[in-house]
Design a protein around this motif. Structure first.
Motif, PDB file in Angstrom:
ATOM      1  N   ASP A  42       1.259  -1.311   0.186  1.00  0.00           N
ATOM      2  CA  ASP A  42      -0.161   0.115  -0.358  1.00  0.00           C
ATOM      3  C   ASP A  42       0.643   1.303   0.184  1.00  0.00           C
ATOM      4  N   LEU A  43       1.735   1.781   0.322  1.00  0.00           N
ATOM      5  CA  LEU A  43       2.395   2.208   0.803  1.00  0.00           C
ATOM      6  C   LEU A  43       4.092   2.046  -0.217  1.00  0.00           C
ATOM      7  N   GLY A  44       3.740   1.047  -0.980  1.00  0.00           N
ATOM      8  CA  GLY A  44       4.611   1.643  -1.763  1.00  0.00           C
ATOM      9  C   GLY A  44       6.625   1.582  -1.079  1.00  0.00           C
ATOM     10  N   VAL A  45       6.657   0.335  -0.709  1.00  0.00           N
ATOM     11  CA  VAL A  45       8.188   0.267   0.122  1.00  0.00           C
ATOM     12  C   VAL A  45       7.790  -0.628   0.555  1.00  0.00           C
ATOM     13  N   SER A  46       9.867  -1.146   0.436  1.00  0.00           N
ATOM     14  CA  SER A  46      10.076  -3.425   0.821  1.00  0.00           C
ATOM     15  C   SER A  46       9.544  -3.172   1.856  1.00  0.00           C
ATOM     16  N   PRO A  47       8.732  -4.805   2.438  1.00  0.00           N
ATOM     17  CA  PRO A  47       8.146  -5.012   3.556  1.00  0.00           C
ATOM     18  C   PRO A  47       9.550  -4.648   5.035  1.00  0.00           C
ATOM     19  N   THR A  48      10.956  -4.895   4.685  1.00  0.00           N
ATOM     20  CA  THR A  48      12.276  -4.829   5.608  1.00  0.00           C
ATOM     21  C   THR A  48      11.674  -3.146   6.569  1.00  0.00           C
ATOM     22  N   PRO A  49      11.770  -2.071   6.438  1.00  0.00           N
ATOM     23  CA  PRO A  49      11.167  -0.847   6.816  1.00  0.00           C
ATOM     24  C   PRO A  49       9.692  -1.253   7.546  1.00  0.00           C
ATOM     25  N   VAL A  50       8.787  -1.905   7.134  1.00  0.00           N
ATOM     26  CA  VAL A  50       7.128  -2.090   7.534  1.00  0.00           C
ATOM     27  C   VAL A  50       7.318  -2.631   8.781  1.00  0.00           C
ATOM     28  N   ARG A  51       8.227  -4.143   8.475  1.00  0.00           N
ATOM     29  CA  ARG A  51       8.370  -4.747   9.910  1.00  0.00           C
ATOM     30  C   ARG A  51       8.895  -3.705  10.974  1.00  0.00           C
ATOM     31  N   GLU A  52      10.436  -3.434  10.811  1.00  0.00           N
ATOM     32  CA  GLU A  52      10.863  -2.835  11.688  1.00  0.00           C
ATOM     33  C   GLU A  52       9.447  -1.747  12.329  1.00  0.00           C
ATOM     34  N   ALA A  53       9.129  -1.254  11.655  1.00  0.00           N
ATOM     35  CA  ALA A  53       8.115  -0.211  12.085  1.00  0.00           C
ATOM     36  C   ALA A  53       7.147  -0.732  13.267  1.00  0.00           C
ATOM     37  N   LEU A  54       7.113  -2.224  13.132  1.00  0.00           N
ATOM     38  CA  LEU A  54       5.472  -2.498  13.492  1.00  0.00           C
ATOM     39  C   LEU A  54       6.307  -3.270  14.510  1.00  0.00           C
ATOM     40  N   GLN A  55       6.986  -3.784  14.575  1.00  0.00           N
ATOM     41  CA  GLN A  55       8.133  -4.178  15.595  1.00  0.00           C
ATOM     42  C   GLN A  55       8.035  -3.200  16.702  1.00  0.00           C
TER      43      GLN A  55
END
Length: 221
Positions: A42-55
């Motif tokens: 949805d944000l057009g970014v890679s999953p890695t920074p998203v996982r870091e943000a969610l953690q």
């Protein structure tokens, strides 16, 4: 995809702020699932920074992690909000106490002008101006305290408040309480400055509780 994410450093922090705001404004309601892969798309970014943000948000108490199911949004209870503003009122009160003997006359004049302008903007229902001036009003006081570690601790409590709270809910900080803060600072009275600032912050906590309850974000249990 929000354009603010494009080409920005510290992408994980940006995503964290974005998701936190979605939770606090009810866009990601309590009990809903947040999947890193879907959010990244949805944000057009890679999953890695998203996982870091969610953690990171999990560590802050906004999300839980369920095995094989991903992240789930947690509700904020009345007690959570009360606790956050108890800490915020104490820290802001301590900063005001120290600022009472540190603020210059020019700074006090500036604060008085801001106070009047906030009231004028509130009368016009100009929420964005109220928000900007209110942020500046507190920033001057907090910086004048000369206590950077207290300011850092205070900033951590702001994780649990929508970043544009007054602009979002169109309710405004108490003019009477803010006037009491100014009066105490003018008198160079640390005790009164601490007490009046604590009252001002506590009032904002009541506004936030009402706002979150109206948006169905609170869990009264």
């Amino acid at each position: 995809m929000p354009k603010a994410f494009v080409g920005r450093a510290q992408l994980s922090t940006e995503v964290e702020s974005y998701v936190r705001e979605q939770i606090l404004t009810g866009e990601f309601p309590a009990g809903s699932r947040v999947r890193a892969e879907n959010l990244a798309e949805d944000l057009g970014v890679s999953p890695t920074p998203v996982r870091e943000a969610l953690q990171a948000l999990r560590g802050q108490g906004f999300l839980s992690l369920e095995p094989r199911k991903g992240f789930r949004v947690l509700a904020l209870s009345d007690q959570d909000i009360d606790d956050v503003f108890l800490a915020q009122a104490f820290l802001a009160g301590q900063l005001a106490r120290r600022a009472a003997t540190n603020l210059s006359d020019d700074q006090l004049d500036n604060l008085t002008q801001m106070h009047d302008e906030i009231d004028q903007a509130a009368a016009l229902r100009d929420s964005e101006t109220v928000q900007d001036l209110n942020d500046s009003f507190h920033r001057i006081i907090n910086k004048s305290a000369g206590s950077p570690k207290l300011r850092l601790l205070l900033s951590n409590t702001l994780f649990y408040v929508p970043s544009r709270f007054f602009a979002t809910n169109h309710q405004y900080p108490s003019s009477d309480h803010r006037r009491e803060v100014l009066s105490a600072l003018r008198r160079r009275d640390p005790d009164a400055a601490e007490q009046s600032m604590s009252h001002l912050i506590s009032h904002s906590g009541h506004l936030l509780r009402e706002f979150l309850g109206n948006r169905g974000i609170e869990d009264a249990s």
